[in-house]
Scaffold this active site. Structure first.
Site, PDB file in Angstrom:
ATOM      1  N   ASP A  74      -0.610  78.274  27.284  1.00  0.00           N
ATOM      2  CA  ASP A  74      -0.173  79.224  28.433  1.00  0.00           C
ATOM      3  C   ASP A  74      -1.505  79.366  29.149  1.00  0.00           C
ATOM      4  O   ASP A  74      -2.521  79.158  28.771  1.00  0.00           O
ATOM      5  CB  ASP A  74       0.278  80.843  27.652  1.00  0.00           C
ATOM      6  CG  ASP A  74      -0.571  81.096  26.536  1.00  0.00           C
ATOM      7  OD1 ASP A  74      -1.479  80.359  26.131  1.00  0.00           O
ATOM      8  OD2 ASP A  74       0.014  81.984  25.965  1.00  0.00           O
ATOM      9  N   GLU A 133       2.166  86.166  29.787  1.00  0.00           N
ATOM     10  CA  GLU A 133       1.994  87.722  29.570  1.00  0.00           C
ATOM     11  C   GLU A 133       3.210  88.402  30.092  1.00  0.00           C
ATOM     12  O   GLU A 133       3.745  89.592  29.730  1.00  0.00           O
ATOM     13  CB  GLU A 133       0.825  88.203  30.137  1.00  0.00           C
ATOM     14  CG  GLU A 133      -0.445  87.486  29.615  1.00  0.00           C
ATOM     15  CD  GLU A 133      -0.830  88.100  28.375  1.00  0.00           C
ATOM     16  OE1 GLU A 133      -0.133  89.085  27.724  1.00  0.00           O
ATOM     17  OE2 GLU A 133      -1.670  87.476  27.491  1.00  0.00           O
TER      18      GLU A 133
END
Length: 383
Positions: A74, A133
């Site tokens: 990520d 997130e």
């Protein structure tokens, strides 16, 4: 075993200095593309995804492929003002890689650099995923059809850095590693009025307080005690002055559980509580529960058994079995679609937790993570 032509520590520091929020990782993607271009491999293909503009997928064609192994990193950061004082601290005010995604990307680049120079037997794909997130980037990529055809993994892996573990230590477990999460957003609409005449008002603040108190019974009286779960309300805003009854209140929080079944049960109970308070307090409860792609991270039995066995038997790897955590991760959605495993990589900063403005990972973890996964992939491919 890592590639000597790429300075991974410098890569990590470069990435740390340019953190960007979910779906805005433009500079980060450009840096990744520029770095990967230096690998100059004739069996390497880069793919972009128009529907998720900041995503970047890389495929290494295998020599004699029997399967396709995927690895996900990520790339987004958090809206946190950095307080480390490091010379390579964030250049973007109010944004920081406080969850260690700079470490995640760097380890992925290290693994990619090795196999770009040493062609793998099986196909390898690397998924540089935006918006972990928030905004459920993994789900967005999947629903855009990005992980199909030549970019469809037969098995999928990812790490999450863990400051509480020693630098370079690897930890995972069979079954659920991280919880599934659901956002709570509640607007309570009542009727404001004078504090001296409560009978003429509908107190939104009182109703909101009742909601906060009652949702604490969701876990204690609905979830099997050996399963675990949590409901937290972290934001509460109501009223303007002490002698005016609040006509509106806004709350935000989170629901977390280790199984999707428990998570859905908890969602149902939170809705029922809101509906009951609306009647009891004669207010309007506008409740929104958002799970998106944040499913429990349920490790696949086959891939996890293979990973754990390899790490335990490899004398060069510091491995321990992990305990489950209430941490949320949108990799859980991808593990609903493809068999795979997530694991912790220790980064040795026990004084600071994830999402701390002072988080300062030990960079020795990077090479340890690269070497462990290069060795594991080579073993999985019979190289």
């Amino acid at each position: 075993m890592s590639d000597s032509t790429i300075n991974l520590v410098q890569v990590r520091r470069d990435l740390h200095a340019i953190p960007e929020l979910a779906l805005h990782e433009v500079q980060t993607q450009q840096y990744l593309k520029k770095t990967i271009a230096t690998f100059a491999s004739d069996f390497l293909t880069i793919k972009e995804v128009p529907e998720v503009e900041t995503a970047l997928l890389v495929r290494l064609a295998g020599m004699h492929p029997q399967k396709t192994i995927g690895y996900r990193a990520d790339i987004d950061a958090l809206p946190i003002k950095e307080e480390t004082g490091l010379p390579f601290a964030s250049k973007h005010p109010g944004v920081m890689h406080a969850c260690g995604h700079d470490i995640h990307m760097t380890v992925a680049l290290g693994i990619l650099a090795y196999f770009a120079k040493n062609q793998p037997k099986d196909n390898l794909i690397f998924i540089f995923q935006p918006a972990e997130e928030s905004e459920a980037g993994g789900k967005r990529l999947y629903e855009a059809g990005a992980l199909t055809g030549d970019f469809k993994p037969d098995e999928l892996y990812a790490l999450h850095d863990q400051p509480a573990l020693p630098a370079g230590q690897i930890a995972t477990k069979m079954g659920t590693l991280f919880a599934g999460t659901t956002e709570i957003h509640l607007q309570v609409v009542g009727q404001g009025g004078h504090a001296a005449y409560p009978q003429q008002a509908k107190d939104a603040l009182l109703a909101a307080c009742s909601f906060v108190n009652q949702v604490q019974t969701v876990v204690s009286r609905n979830v099997n005690p050996i399963h675990g779960g949590v409901v937290t309300i972290g934001s509460f805003h109501a009223g303007t002055i002490g002698n005016v009854i609040a006509g509106e209140a806004k709350l935000a929080g989170t629901i977390r559980a280790f199984t999707q079944t428990d998570l859905e049960l908890m969602q149902k109970r939170v809705r029922a509580i809101a509906e009951g308070i609306a009647v009891a307090c004669d207010v309007q409860m506008n409740l929104e529960l958002i799970q998106g792609g944040y499913y429990p991270v349920e490790n696949n039995p086959k891939t996890t058994a293979a990973l754990m066995a390899f790490m335990e038997e490899n004398p060069e790897v510091d491995f321990v079995e992990a305990q489950p955590a209430m941490t949320g991760e949108d990799f859980g959605f991808l593990l609903q679609q493809f068999p795979g495993t997530m694991f912790w990589l220790g980064v040795g900063d026990p004084e600071h937790s994830l999402h701390d403005a002072r988080l300062n990972p030990d960079e020795r973890a990077i090479n340890a993570g690269v070497q462990a996964m290069v060795a594991y992939f080579n073993q999985q491919m019979g190289q």
